[in-house]
Design an enzyme around this catalytic site. Structure first.
Site, mmCIF file in Angstrom:
data_model
loop_
_atom_site.group_PDB
_atom_site.id
_atom_site.type_symbol
_atom_site.label_atom_id
_atom_site.label_comp_id
_atom_site.label_asym_id
_atom_site.label_seq_id
_atom_site.Cartn_x
_atom_site.Cartn_y
_atom_site.Cartn_z
ATOM 1 N N SER A 149 -13.835 43.872 120.003
ATOM 2 C CA SER A 149 -15.168 43.353 120.311
ATOM 3 C C SER A 149 -16.267 44.074 119.549
ATOM 4 C CB SER A 149 -15.438 43.431 121.821
ATOM 5 O OG SER A 149 -15.219 44.749 122.299
ATOM 6 N N ASP B 86 -22.491 49.715 130.288
ATOM 7 C CA ASP B 86 -21.685 49.541 129.082
ATOM 8 C C ASP B 86 -22.230 50.480 128.017
ATOM 9 O OD1 ASP B 86 -20.423 48.774 126.756
ATOM 10 O OD2 ASP B 86 -20.944 46.645 126.888
ATOM 11 N N HIS C 4 -20.288 48.987 123.740
ATOM 12 C CA HIS C 4 -20.827 48.002 122.812
ATOM 13 C C HIS C 4 -22.268 48.367 122.462
ATOM 14 C CE1 HIS C 4 -17.573 45.761 124.991
ATOM 15 N NE2 HIS C 4 -17.246 45.502 123.733
#
Length: 399
Positions: free
Chosen positions: A140, A376, A379
């Site tokens: 990702s 998070d 990312h």
């Protein structure tokens, strides 16, 4: 054989000279060992592939630019696009849309120590890559960068006709007037995963299933890393297959190295070096441990990247160099097909402020209310840090 014994055996001098020879030899040996150790450490921190595979470094004003050594500087001409003008950004990266209250993190530009990066020009990218297929392959973080590049190019040509097709594992965005395809192929381990009787088998020596989809690309940018260390519910496999034997688990660095060597062999045996450029993006860091960047951090003050609004100052990150990068560096050095290591690790480590934290659109209200568990810090927001990765990508491709 001991150092002193070797010195004495090789000497034909008097006993006192024997002792002097021994001490001199020992001193030189220790000096060489220390020098070699220092050289090894510096080698592991180098930011390119094996010297014989390196492209010429970016030249500006007759000086050589080390692209990946530098610092972050404030620049109010950034960001290079607005999230509102790029609808392809996934919710999990769209921090401004989902309520991130600060915006200073958008106003930083990467400044190499001894040169200026060329400013990204989306029209130049379209013209130079007309009729080409650029493919990001990996996890990702690769998708993070893929979406960033699409937004950066689109900002320069907002009226050009485009087409998007999303799938798993392959998604493709096309700039139709230019015949340019920019794809993302999801392969978090690069090597194959097969499902046998409901169990996911990570096949460290098999990559043909994934590799068949990469053959026609003109530019391949690979990444892997995070999924190799996942455990518990985040682990992406049930068994590992290596050498015909199945394992419930194994040393993760050993597994990474074996998987990377399978990938490297595929590149060496299948890529037409006269047609296809190959790059490997280094490990993207996480920021879950504030003790890495703040000596005064405690469990009562902060637990991760939540609340961080500015990058670290300086040119180095105080934490250790990732062990995974030592494996990546070693494997790439031994490849036959020139593979450029786009080493974004250190410059990204300085950007503790760049993560979505609780401002990703994939979090529930309850999760947002609990940043300790839900933030998070893996990312990156878009616009944000991956735009710099693509400025470096642009520089490597065209300069």
């Amino acid at each position: 054989m001991g150092l002193c014994k070797m010195a004495l055996l090789s000497s034909h001098q008097s006993p006192s000279c024997h002792l002097k020879s021994c001490l001199t030899f020992l001193f030189l040996a220790l000096f060489q060992y220390d020098t070699a150790s220092s050289a090894l450490i510096m080698s592991l921190r180098n930011h390119h592939s094996h010297p014989q595979h390196r492209r010429p470094m970016f030249q500006t004003n007759q000086s050589t630019c080390a692209l990946f050594a530098g610092t972050w500087v404030r620049d109010d001409s950034y960001p290079l696009y607005q999230y509102s003008n790029c609808p392809i950004i996934d919710a999990e990266f769209n921090c401004q849309m989902y309520g991130r209250p600060d915006s200073d993190y958008l106003k930083y530009r990467w400044q190499p120590l001894n040169c200026q990066l060329p400013r990204f020009d989306g029209l130049v990218f379209l013209l130079k890559m007309r009729g080409k297929n650029v493919m990001f392959v990996g996890d990702s973080l690769g998708r993070n960068q893929w979406e960033s590049l699409i937004c950066m190019i689109s900002a320069a040509a907002p009226q050009t006709q485009t087409q998007m097709s999303r799938g798993d594992p392959l998604s493709t965005f096309k700039f139709l007037e230019y015949g340019l395809s920019i794809s993302f192929y999801r392969a978090p381990y690069l090597v194959d995963i097969d499902v046998v009787q409901g169990r996911r088998i990570l096949k460290l020596e098999d990559i043909a299933g994934n590799g068949n989809a990469w053959r026609m690309a003109d530019v391949l940018l690979f990444n892997t890393g995070h999924w190799w260390s996942h455990k518990g519910s985040l682990q992406g496999w049930d068994l590992i297959e290596s050498g015909g034997t199945y394992y419930q688990d194994m040393d993760r660095l050993v597994a990474l190295e074996e998987g990377l060597r399978t990938w490297a062999n595929w590149v060496d045996n299948n890529v037409d070096r006269s047609r296809t450029r190959v790059l490997f993006q280094s490990i993207s860091p996480t920021h879950y441990d504030p003790s890495e960047w703040s000596a005064g951090a405690t469990v009562t003050t902060t637990k991760n990247c939540y609340g961080e609004t500015a990058p670290m100052t300086g040119t180095t990150y105080p934490s250790t160099y990732p062990d995974q990068m030592r494996v990546v560096d070693e494997v790439i050095r031994e490849m036959h097909v020139p593979t450029y290591l786009l080493d974004i690790t250190m410059l990204s480590e300085l950007r503790k402020d760049g993560h979505p934290s609780i401002y990703g659109g994939d979090l529930s209200p309850a999760q947002r209310a609990n940043p300790v568990r839900s933030a998070d810090c893996s990312h990156w927001c878009l616009p944000g840090l991956p735009d710099t990765w693509n400025e470096l990508f642009y520089t490597v491709l065209f300069y």
